[in-house]
Design a protein around this motif. Sequence first.
Motif, PDB file in Angstrom:
ATOM      1  N   LYS A  38     -65.551  63.034 -64.212  1.00  0.00           N
ATOM      2  CA  LYS A  38     -64.983  62.152 -63.665  1.00  0.00           C
ATOM      3  C   LYS A  38     -64.308  63.469 -62.213  1.00  0.00           C
ATOM      4  N   ILE A  39     -65.608  63.842 -61.389  1.00  0.00           N
ATOM      5  CA  ILE A  39     -65.156  64.923 -60.526  1.00  0.00           C
ATOM      6  C   ILE A  39     -65.624  63.851 -59.229  1.00  0.00           C
ATOM      7  N   VAL A  40     -64.912  63.880 -57.639  1.00  0.00           N
ATOM      8  CA  VAL A  40     -65.177  63.202 -57.371  1.00  0.00           C
ATOM      9  C   VAL A  40     -66.190  63.859 -55.820  1.00  0.00           C
ATOM     10  N   VAL A  41     -67.166  62.722 -55.958  1.00  0.00           N
ATOM     11  CA  VAL A  41     -68.706  63.814 -55.456  1.00  0.00           C
ATOM     12  C   VAL A  41     -69.216  62.433 -54.412  1.00  0.00           C
ATOM     13  N   GLY A  42     -68.132  62.146 -53.377  1.00  0.00           N
ATOM     14  CA  GLY A  42     -68.667  60.941 -53.086  1.00  0.00           C
ATOM     15  C   GLY A  42     -67.324  59.775 -52.832  1.00  0.00           C
ATOM     16  N   LEU A  43     -67.286  58.695 -51.691  1.00  0.00           N
ATOM     17  CA  LEU A  43     -66.487  57.624 -51.250  1.00  0.00           C
ATOM     18  C   LEU A  43     -67.071  56.507 -50.931  1.00  0.00           C
ATOM     19  N   SER A  44     -66.843  55.377 -50.920  1.00  0.00           N
ATOM     20  CA  SER A  44     -66.992  54.072 -50.913  1.00  0.00           C
ATOM     21  C   SER A  44     -66.611  53.682 -49.689  1.00  0.00           C
ATOM     22  N   GLY A  45     -66.364  53.371 -48.605  1.00  0.00           N
ATOM     23  CA  GLY A  45     -65.731  52.724 -47.707  1.00  0.00           C
ATOM     24  C   GLY A  45     -65.770  51.504 -47.041  1.00  0.00           C
ATOM     25  N   VAL A  46     -64.755  50.196 -46.936  1.00  0.00           N
ATOM     26  CA  VAL A  46     -65.397  49.123 -46.355  1.00  0.00           C
ATOM     27  C   VAL A  46     -64.104  49.245 -45.069  1.00  0.00           C
ATOM     28  N   ALA A  47     -64.252  48.007 -44.239  1.00  0.00           N
ATOM     29  CA  ALA A  47     -63.536  47.994 -43.105  1.00  0.00           C
ATOM     30  C   ALA A  47     -64.131  46.999 -42.281  1.00  0.00           C
ATOM     31  N   ILE A  48     -62.609  45.811 -42.987  1.00  0.00           N
ATOM     32  CA  ILE A  48     -63.213  44.723 -42.539  1.00  0.00           C
ATOM     33  C   ILE A  48     -62.080  44.279 -41.053  1.00  0.00           C
ATOM     34  N   ASP A  49     -62.542  43.397 -40.003  1.00  0.00           N
ATOM     35  CA  ASP A  49     -62.313  43.678 -38.332  1.00  0.00           C
ATOM     36  C   ASP A  49     -61.193  42.210 -38.682  1.00  0.00           C
ATOM     37  N   ILE A  50     -59.907  42.824 -38.446  1.00  0.00           N
ATOM     38  CA  ILE A  50     -58.800  41.476 -39.051  1.00  0.00           C
ATOM     39  C   ILE A  50     -57.852  41.651 -37.238  1.00  0.00           C
ATOM     40  N   THR A  51     -58.762  41.912 -36.521  1.00  0.00           N
ATOM     41  CA  THR A  51     -57.925  41.933 -35.376  1.00  0.00           C
ATOM     42  C   THR A  51     -56.790  40.521 -34.818  1.00  0.00           C
ATOM     43  N   HIS A  52     -57.734  39.870 -34.678  1.00  0.00           N
ATOM     44  CA  HIS A  52     -57.173  38.215 -34.503  1.00  0.00           C
ATOM     45  C   HIS A  52     -56.031  37.308 -35.511  1.00  0.00           C
ATOM     46  N   ARG A  53     -56.946  37.993 -36.960  1.00  0.00           N
ATOM     47  CA  ARG A  53     -55.548  38.291 -37.668  1.00  0.00           C
ATOM     48  C   ARG A  53     -53.870  38.514 -37.533  1.00  0.00           C
ATOM     49  N   ASN A  54     -54.303  39.661 -37.462  1.00  0.00           N
ATOM     50  CA  ASN A  54     -53.101  40.814 -36.766  1.00  0.00           C
ATOM     51  C   ASN A  54     -52.862  40.297 -36.001  1.00  0.00           C
ATOM     52  N   LYS A  55     -53.340  40.050 -34.773  1.00  0.00           N
ATOM     53  CA  LYS A  55     -52.464  39.418 -33.211  1.00  0.00           C
ATOM     54  C   LYS A  55     -51.828  38.019 -33.570  1.00  0.00           C
ATOM     55  N   LEU A  56     -52.527  37.102 -34.214  1.00  0.00           N
ATOM     56  CA  LEU A  56     -51.367  35.702 -34.982  1.00  0.00           C
ATOM     57  C   LEU A  56     -50.427  36.866 -35.862  1.00  0.00           C
ATOM     58  N   GLU A  57     -50.382  36.991 -36.876  1.00  0.00           N
ATOM     59  CA  GLU A  57     -48.838  37.983 -36.973  1.00  0.00           C
ATOM     60  C   GLU A  57     -47.850  38.245 -36.219  1.00  0.00           C
ATOM     61  N   GLN A  58     -48.097  39.402 -35.293  1.00  0.00           N
ATOM     62  CA  GLN A  58     -47.561  39.763 -34.430  1.00  0.00           C
ATOM     63  C   GLN A  58     -47.253  38.519 -33.761  1.00  0.00           C
ATOM     64  N   GLN A  59     -47.760  37.113 -33.235  1.00  0.00           N
ATOM     65  CA  GLN A  59     -46.723  36.780 -32.584  1.00  0.00           C
ATOM     66  C   GLN A  59     -46.244  35.647 -33.261  1.00  0.00           C
ATOM     67  N   GLN A  60     -46.362  35.894 -35.049  1.00  0.00           N
ATOM     68  CA  GLN A  60     -46.041  35.041 -35.901  1.00  0.00           C
ATOM     69  C   GLN A  60     -44.046  35.711 -36.007  1.00  0.00           C
ATOM     70  N   THR A  61     -43.773  36.832 -35.651  1.00  0.00           N
ATOM     71  CA  THR A  61     -43.573  38.202 -36.135  1.00  0.00           C
ATOM     72  C   THR A  61     -42.068  37.833 -35.051  1.00  0.00           C
ATOM     73  N   ILE A  62     -43.427  37.770 -33.405  1.00  0.00           N
ATOM     74  CA  ILE A  62     -42.182  37.617 -32.448  1.00  0.00           C
ATOM     75  C   ILE A  62     -41.397  36.096 -32.462  1.00  0.00           C
ATOM     76  N   MET A  63     -42.444  35.280 -32.497  1.00  0.00           N
ATOM     77  CA  MET A  63     -41.630  33.656 -32.411  1.00  0.00           C
ATOM     78  C   MET A  63     -40.741  33.377 -33.380  1.00  0.00           C
ATOM     79  N   MET A  64     -40.550  33.975 -34.803  1.00  0.00           N
ATOM     80  CA  MET A  64     -39.812  33.978 -36.052  1.00  0.00           C
ATOM     81  C   MET A  64     -38.446  34.279 -35.423  1.00  0.00           C
ATOM     82  N   SER A  65     -38.143  36.067 -34.746  1.00  0.00           N
ATOM     83  CA  SER A  65     -37.467  36.572 -34.315  1.00  0.00           C
ATOM     84  C   SER A  65     -37.046  36.101 -33.069  1.00  0.00           C
TER      85      SER A  65
END
Length: 253
Positions: A38-65
């Motif tokens: 149970k000693i950490v000997v490495g890492l497993s990493g995953v990255a997902i491009d959410i650029t489009h989703r992030n922009k939509l969420e920002q627009q939604q926040t601005i629109m609601m405000s």
Amino acid sequence: EILEQVNTALTGIESHGVTHIGDKCFEVWFTPVCDDDKIVVGLSGVAIDITHRNKLEQQQTIMMSELDHRVKNNIAAVMSLVGLSKQGAQSIEEFAETLDGRLHSLAVAHSALAKSHWNGAWMRDILLLTLQPYMVGQTDRIRFVGSDVELPGTLARPMCMVIHELATNAVKYGSLSTTEGSVLITTNISDDAKVHISWVETGGPPIPTDIKPSTGTSLLEGLVNHEMHGTIELNFLTEGLVCQIEVPLDMKT
């Protein structure tokens, strides 16, 4: 941001977060990899491009405000109109009629702004929509002269109410109360980015020289002077009302 998530995972705890790299936005997970002890000997990493989703969420926040802001402004405007309409009314019927007309001008402003997705409204559209109920009979009773200009959203709503108030006064007491009367509306833009509107009534009944300011006058002055940061001059001449309005297109001026 990534190093912080890596360091967290190196302690044996899975990390998860959102990070920005340039114009891109990624949702990232780092999971520790441990050996039999149970000693950490490495890492497993995953990255997902959410650029489009992030922009939509920002627009939604601005629109609601923005929606929240507009709803509050409209409620405040309606409450103000109720108070003003009540002051000058002699009966419940007169109060209801006055308030109904002023609320209609608010609806007209919304219609004009909706056509441009709330970016602004053209002055000619505002005039046509607001004055349409009064454009009956002779087609030249209400005439528009001059250049058209697109007003920003912050000016379109109060401008609709100003035109409505002038038209209501003309129908009750001014040139539109007779079949011979007419209104000439002239618009032009000055070199310092100000729109000038001239409202000239002719052919109506003679205006008394001792006319007193009304709630309608107070509303006009409040809309132009305070809400649009402009100037208004009302001259009750014997042959008819002459109203001169000057409003900066840039609200910062």
